[in-house]
Design a protein around this motif. Structure first.
Motif, PDB file in Angstrom:
ATOM      1  N   LEU A 225       9.395   6.009 -15.880  1.00 14.62           N
ATOM      2  CA  LEU A 225       9.055   4.585 -16.058  1.00 14.62           C
ATOM      3  C   LEU A 225      10.045   3.703 -15.297  1.00 14.62           C
ATOM      4  O   LEU A 225       9.666   2.724 -14.650  1.00 14.62           O
ATOM      5  CB  LEU A 225       9.054   4.240 -17.552  1.00 14.62           C
ATOM      6  N   ALA A 226      11.334   4.084 -15.365  1.00 14.14           N
ATOM      7  CA  ALA A 226      12.368   3.318 -14.665  1.00 14.14           C
ATOM      8  C   ALA A 226      12.080   3.301 -13.170  1.00 14.14           C
ATOM      9  O   ALA A 226      12.145   2.250 -12.520  1.00 14.14           O
ATOM     10  CB  ALA A 226      13.748   3.933 -14.928  1.00 14.14           C
ATOM     11  N   LEU A 227      11.750   4.450 -12.604  1.00 12.27           N
ATOM     12  CA  LEU A 227      11.519   4.531 -11.162  1.00 12.27           C
ATOM     13  C   LEU A 227      10.233   3.800 -10.777  1.00 12.27           C
ATOM     14  O   LEU A 227      10.160   3.192  -9.711  1.00 12.27           O
ATOM     15  CB  LEU A 227      11.464   5.993 -10.713  1.00 12.27           C
ATOM     16  N   LEU A 228       9.244   3.853 -11.672  1.00 16.88           N
ATOM     17  CA  LEU A 228       7.996   3.128 -11.401  1.00 16.88           C
ATOM     18  C   LEU A 228       8.268   1.625 -11.270  1.00 16.88           C
ATOM     19  O   LEU A 228       7.810   0.967 -10.338  1.00 16.88           O
ATOM     20  CB  LEU A 228       6.987   3.410 -12.514  1.00 16.88           C
ATOM     21  N   LEU A 229       9.060   1.100 -12.217  1.00 17.13           N
ATOM     22  CA  LEU A 229       9.399  -0.329 -12.161  1.00 17.13           C
ATOM     23  C   LEU A 229      10.288  -0.634 -10.960  1.00 17.13           C
ATOM     24  O   LEU A 229      10.023  -1.560 -10.191  1.00 17.13           O
ATOM     25  CB  LEU A 229      10.164  -0.728 -13.431  1.00 17.13           C
TER      26      LEU A 229
END
Lengths: 345, 267
Positions: free
Chosen positions: B175-179
């Motif tokens: 999720l962090a990398l997606l954002l």
């Protein structure tokens, strides 16, 4: 025998949102040479080097670095290529030397970090965090990171941006040393003096294409319309000299244009000003610059230089320099502006 | 076109192939992991969100009674600590990592490191190991404080905690990398902090989803935060991890990982 190219770009096309930023671009860089990619902002320089660095995949065309594809052969190529990005690419929270050591740790036999750091004057801010470095300090650190792995090819994107003259000297010296060691250096720049002083080969890029290539001397000699540029004598002296006597003396010279080879009869005296033909038929023009330069344009021959010297002697002025040539005073900047246009973008 | 040939010298150490000029892969990744870990532990804001916040929540919930907890028969510290550990995983794998990656992306750090022998794969591996290293520090600090407050975890569940932590880390790092790979750095800073607070309050992390208001209670168990919280509580209270939570976390990891790999922009 020429070495095989360290970088060969053929027909490179890169589009953003359907718009071609790089449009069938070709360029070559050789080992042991500095190749400058010179162009105005937005010409496609950075996109081109990013395709060479494997950071972007081309939409068409081929890129070969050391004979390898920067995207498909990335694993084999990365240890042999050094990169300095335009925006530095330095993490802001770490100390300068810590960053350099970290990059060095990615290589089996990196350069000596202490030596490199002394070489580029990083020691004075070794323990300062990147966030607090000046633009020039960051650029030097980024250059150190680009060369610490002993690359065979180095890409430097606008290496002198934000540098003070001392930093620039240090960077240029290192670049020359790398060149002497056989490294291929590819640098993008819009700084004419950088290209003129450093580059063995210049590719002028505009609108995503190479519009002129050659050595600086080549470009100065025949870039744009320079071949048709009239011959000149450029005099650097003191401002405020009376140019009328010179114009008259020149106008009175035998018409060189009428004599192929441009040679006046040896020994013929400079005619009196009174014998001069009317000024509007004279092939000569004398233009005084505010800074004390005088540009004499016309069918320059030894007699013309003699007339210039006589004029200076009459005025009791010793010129700092007297230069003859075709398009004298023409710099890479003139060539560049001729090629890329003078409008702002 | 003419070119000058100022010599055809080759570098002093001509390489047979490129790869032996790079440090071994394990050393590159270890160096990156250590670099990332130090960067996080040295950054004041990152420490605040990864260490100080969970410890404050732990001490606050155990030592004060401004929140009236239904501890379902467990002691307050036993009941709250698993949720605080889940919160710690989220703060490091998600909030801290999203912000760090977003600013590294904006500053070109990701691109620069991708051109070194580390490459994109090594960079990702280094980041994940860095997150895990920070989590070890968090667990030591939080467990230390909790034990001092009288925490008695179910020892049978400790091996499962490792698995749950890894799974939660995978889901939240994705999720962090997606954002971080799709939004502007300032946007990530805002969204990552806001999401952490929202999930903390209504995501079933600290307290069982069942204790939330009706619509949230059903939603929270399907969120990665709720699933991670439930899994931690199951492991440390009962010694068993609810299969449903594992399935939810696996689903989120797959979906977010796919999204991040498709949508992440390096530039």
């Amino acid at each position: 025998m020429p070495a095989s190219p360290a970088l060969e770009v053929r027909g490179l096309v890169k589009r953003y949102d359907g718009r071609a930023v790089v449009d069938h671009l070709d360029l070559v860089a050789r080992p042991g040479a500095v190749t400058a990619v010179l162009g105005p902002n937005g010409a496609g320089k950075t996109t081109t080097v990013e395709c060479c660095e494997g950071l972007r995949a081309p939409d068409a065309g081929t890129v070969r670095v050391l004979g390898l594809d920067p995207v498909a052969d990335a694993r084999r190529l990365r240890p042999r290529v050094g990169v300095m990005l335009q925006d530095g690419g330095l993490p802001t929270g770490v100390r300068a030397l810590e960053m350099l050591r970290h990059v060095a740790s990615m290589y089996a036999r990196p350069r000596d970090v202490a030596e490199l750091s002394a070489r580029l004057g990083l020691d004075s801010f070794a323990r300062t965090t990147v966030r607090r470095l000046s633009g020039g300090q960051r650029q030097r650190l980024a250059l150190a990171a680009a060369v610490v792995g002993r690359p065979e090819v180095v890409f430097l994107d606008e290496p002198s941006a934000g540098m003070d003259p001392q930093s620039r000297r240090a960077v240029w010296d290192l670049v020359r040393e790398l060149r002497a060691d056989g490294v291929a250096i590819v640098l993008t720049t819009h700084l004419m003096d950088e290209a003129q002083d450093l580059a063995d080969l210049v590719h002028v890029v505009d609108h995503g294409r190479v519009i002129a290539s050659g050595t600086v001397a080549d470009l100065l000699a025949d870039g744009g319309d320079a071949a048709d540029a009239p011959a000149t004598v450029l005099v650097e002296a003191t401002p405020g000299l009376e140019t009328e006597p010179l114009a008259k003396a020149l106008a009175a010279l035998p018409h060189a244009a009428a004599q192929p080879g441009g040679a006046a009869k040896p020994g013929s005296p400079v005619p009196d000003a009174g014998d001069a033909p009317p000024a509007d038929t004279s092939p000569w023009s004398v233009v005084a610059g505010a800074d004390g330069t005088y540009t004499v344009t016309g069918p320059v021959d030894p007699r013309a230089v003699e007339a210039v010297a006589a004029w200076l002697a009459d005025q009791g002025v010793l010129a700092r320099s007297v230069t003859t040539g075709r398009g004298t005073g023409r710099t890479l900047e003139d060539v560049f502006l001729d090629l890329t246009g003078r409008h702002l973008r | 076109m003419t070119t000058t040939q100022p010599g055809t010298v080759h570098p002093a150490e001509p390489p047979a192939s490129g790869e032996d000029r790079a440090a071994p892969a394990w050393r590159r990744i270890a160096a990156q992991a250590s670099f990332e870990t130090r960067a996080i532990l040295r950054n004041g804001e990152q420490l605040l969100v990864t260490i100080v916040l969970p410890v404050l929540v732990l001490v606050g919930l155990v030592r004060t009674s401004f929140l009236d907890l239904d501890t379902q028969g467990w002691s307050r510290v036993d009941f709250v600590t698993p949720g605080v550990l889940a919160l710690a995983v989220m703060s490091t794998a998600f909030t801290s990592q999203a912000i760090a990656t977003a600013f590294d992306r904006r500053n070109g750090v990701l691109r620069l490191l991708a051109t070194t022998p580390l490459g994109r794969g090594g960079l990702l591996a280094g980041k994940v190991l860095g997150v895990l290293a920070v989590e070890v520090v968090q667990v030591v600090v939080i467990a230390g404080v909790a034990l001092a407050l009288g925490w008695r975890p179910a020892l049978a569940g400790l091996p499962a905690v490792v698995g749950v932590t890894l799974l939660g880390t995978a889901a939240f790092t994705a999720l962090a990398l997606l954002l971080a790979g799709t939004l502007r750095a300032e946007g990530v800073l805002a969204v990552a902090n806001l999401l952490l607070v929202l999930l903390l309050v209504g995501g079933g992390v600290l307290l069982p989803a069942g204790e939330l208001a009706a619509p949230l209670a059903h939603l929270a168990v399907l969120l990665p935060s709720g699933a991670l919280g439930e899994a931690m509580r199951g492991a440390l209270l009962e010694g068993t991890v609810p299969a449903f939570s594992v399935v939810v976390l696996l689903g989120w990891t797959a979906a977010l990982g796919w999204g991040a790999s498709k949508l992440f922009r390096w530039h």
